[in-house]
Structures are given as C-alpha cells and as structure tokens.
Design a protein around this motif. Structure first.
Motif, PDB file in Angstrom:
ATOM      1  N   ASN A  25       1.972   2.004  -3.488  1.00 57.58           N
ATOM      2  CA  ASN A  25       0.866   2.591  -4.267  1.00 57.58           C
ATOM      3  C   ASN A  25       0.646   4.053  -3.903  1.00 57.58           C
ATOM      4  O   ASN A  25       0.382   4.880  -4.769  1.00 57.58           O
ATOM      5  CB  ASN A  25      -0.420   1.800  -4.038  1.00 57.58           C
ATOM      6  CG  ASN A  25      -0.412   0.469  -4.780  1.00 57.58           C
ATOM      7  OD1 ASN A  25       0.333   0.295  -5.732  1.00 57.58           O
ATOM      8  ND2 ASN A  25      -1.219  -0.468  -4.307  1.00 57.58           N
ATOM      9  N   LYS A  26       0.764   4.372  -2.607  1.00 59.36           N
ATOM     10  CA  LYS A  26       0.593   5.760  -2.191  1.00 59.36           C
ATOM     11  C   LYS A  26       1.696   6.638  -2.755  1.00 59.36           C
ATOM     12  O   LYS A  26       1.457   7.766  -3.190  1.00 59.36           O
ATOM     13  CB  LYS A  26       0.551   5.858  -0.674  1.00 59.36           C
ATOM     14  CG  LYS A  26      -0.738   5.338  -0.070  1.00 59.36           C
ATOM     15  CD  LYS A  26      -0.737   5.494   1.427  1.00 59.36           C
ATOM     16  CE  LYS A  26      -2.033   4.933   2.015  1.00 59.36           C
ATOM     17  NZ  LYS A  26      -2.071   5.039   3.474  1.00 59.36           N
ATOM     18  N   GLU A  32       0.821  -1.202   0.000  1.00 60.71           N
ATOM     19  CA  GLU A  32       0.000   0.000   0.000  1.00 60.71           C
ATOM     20  C   GLU A  32       0.857   1.255   0.000  1.00 60.71           C
ATOM     21  O   GLU A  32       0.497   2.256  -0.617  1.00 60.71           O
ATOM     22  CB  GLU A  32      -0.914   0.013   1.224  1.00 60.71           C
ATOM     23  CG  GLU A  32      -2.139  -0.861   1.085  1.00 60.71           C
ATOM     24  CD  GLU A  32      -3.069  -0.683   2.255  1.00 60.71           C
ATOM     25  OE1 GLU A  32      -3.243   0.464   2.719  1.00 60.71           O
ATOM     26  OE2 GLU A  32      -3.620  -1.702   2.696  1.00 60.71           O
ATOM     27  N   GLU A  33       1.986   1.162   0.687  1.00 61.49           N
ATOM     28  CA  GLU A  33       2.872   2.321   0.757  1.00 61.49           C
ATOM     29  C   GLU A  33       3.458   2.639  -0.609  1.00 61.49           C
ATOM     30  O   GLU A  33       3.586   3.805  -0.997  1.00 61.49           O
ATOM     31  CB  GLU A  33       3.994   2.047   1.765  1.00 61.49           C
ATOM     32  CG  GLU A  33       4.748   3.310   2.146  1.00 61.49           C
ATOM     33  CD  GLU A  33       5.671   3.058   3.307  1.00 61.49           C
ATOM     34  OE1 GLU A  33       6.815   3.492   3.154  1.00 61.49           O
ATOM     35  OE2 GLU A  33       5.266   2.446   4.293  1.00 61.49           O
ATOM     36  N   ASP A  74       1.077   7.067  -6.445  1.00 60.72           N
ATOM     37  CA  ASP A  74      -0.062   7.973  -6.618  1.00 60.72           C
ATOM     38  C   ASP A  74       0.363   9.420  -6.396  1.00 60.72           C
ATOM     39  O   ASP A  74       0.005  10.313  -7.179  1.00 60.72           O
ATOM     40  CB  ASP A  74      -1.180   7.568  -5.657  1.00 60.72           C
ATOM     41  CG  ASP A  74      -2.474   8.319  -5.934  1.00 60.72           C
ATOM     42  OD1 ASP A  74      -2.744   8.589  -7.130  1.00 60.72           O
ATOM     43  OD2 ASP A  74      -3.198   8.627  -4.978  1.00 60.72           O
TER      44      ASP A  74
END
Length: 130
Positions: A5-6, A2-3, A9
């Motif tokens: 992807n953040k 998730e990190e 992004d």
C-alpha cells in the motif's frame, strides 16, 4: 500488505506530480455557459377562458332570467304551483326586506371575494410575466 500500500501510494503521488495540473483555456467558463444557456421560450400570452363580452352576455342573461322569473307568470313552472311573481311584487309595490345580518354577511363576502380575486390575478400576472 502495508508495504504494498505504501509503494502504491508513493507511485500514485509521483504520477500525479509528474502529470501536473492542466490549466483550462482563458474563455473556458464562457464556452461552458454558452453551451448550457437556457433556450429562449416564447412568452406566454394570457387569454381568459371567458372573454369580457362573454361575461357581459352571461350577466345580461342572468338579469333577464331573474327579472322574468320574478315578474311574470309563464303559465307553467318547474317549481309546481308556486307563483314567483307574488314573492317580490305586493300590489305593484316592490319591497324587499333584507335582515341587517345578511346585509353585513353579503358585504363582507363581497369584500373578501374582491380581495381574493385581486391577489389571484396579481399572482397569475407575476407567473405569466416570468
């Protein structure tokens, strides 16, 4: 995961903000429309399959053949021993009796044919005009 992807992004947001929105030229729409303008097609010229003179000749031949077949005995016949002149002429007095029902049928058939021919000719005129 998730990190990552953040971070990705956030990176794409920064790149998009830094790039900014490009403005099209002032006459962009006119240039595009000029490129996609439809080609001029020549107008369709209506030419009937059978001309008026042709229809007159066909009608005249039909009337002549009908007259000949009903008025004269030709000495030979494709119909065998039938004498077509006796069907219409009775002692040189032409008389044709048509039942009223048939007369109404022919009248309404004629009316409907005229209406349909008119509608079809208008439709073809519109399709050739556009």
């Amino acid at each position: 995961m998730e990190e990552e992807n953040k971070k990705l992004d956030q990176f794409t947001k920064n790149v998009i903000q830094d790039a900014g929105i490009s403005q099209p030229s002032v006459d962009f729409l006119a240039n595009v429309m000029a490129e996609i303008a439809p080609e001029q097609t020549p107008a369709k010229i209506y030419k009937p399959l059978i001309s008026k003179v042709g229809w007159m000749i066909i009608g005249t031949l039909f009337i002549v053949f009908s007259f000949v077949l009903t008025r004269f005995s030709l000495g030979f016949s494709i119909l065998g021993d039938w004498d077509l002149s006796s069907l219409v002429i009775e002692k040189y007095e032409p008389r044709v009796d048509i039942p009223v029902t048939y007369a109404y049928c022919f009248f309404f058939l004629l009316v409907f044919v005229v209406i349909q021919v008119t509608m079809i000719s208008k439709r073809f005129s519109r399709s050739l005009g556009s």
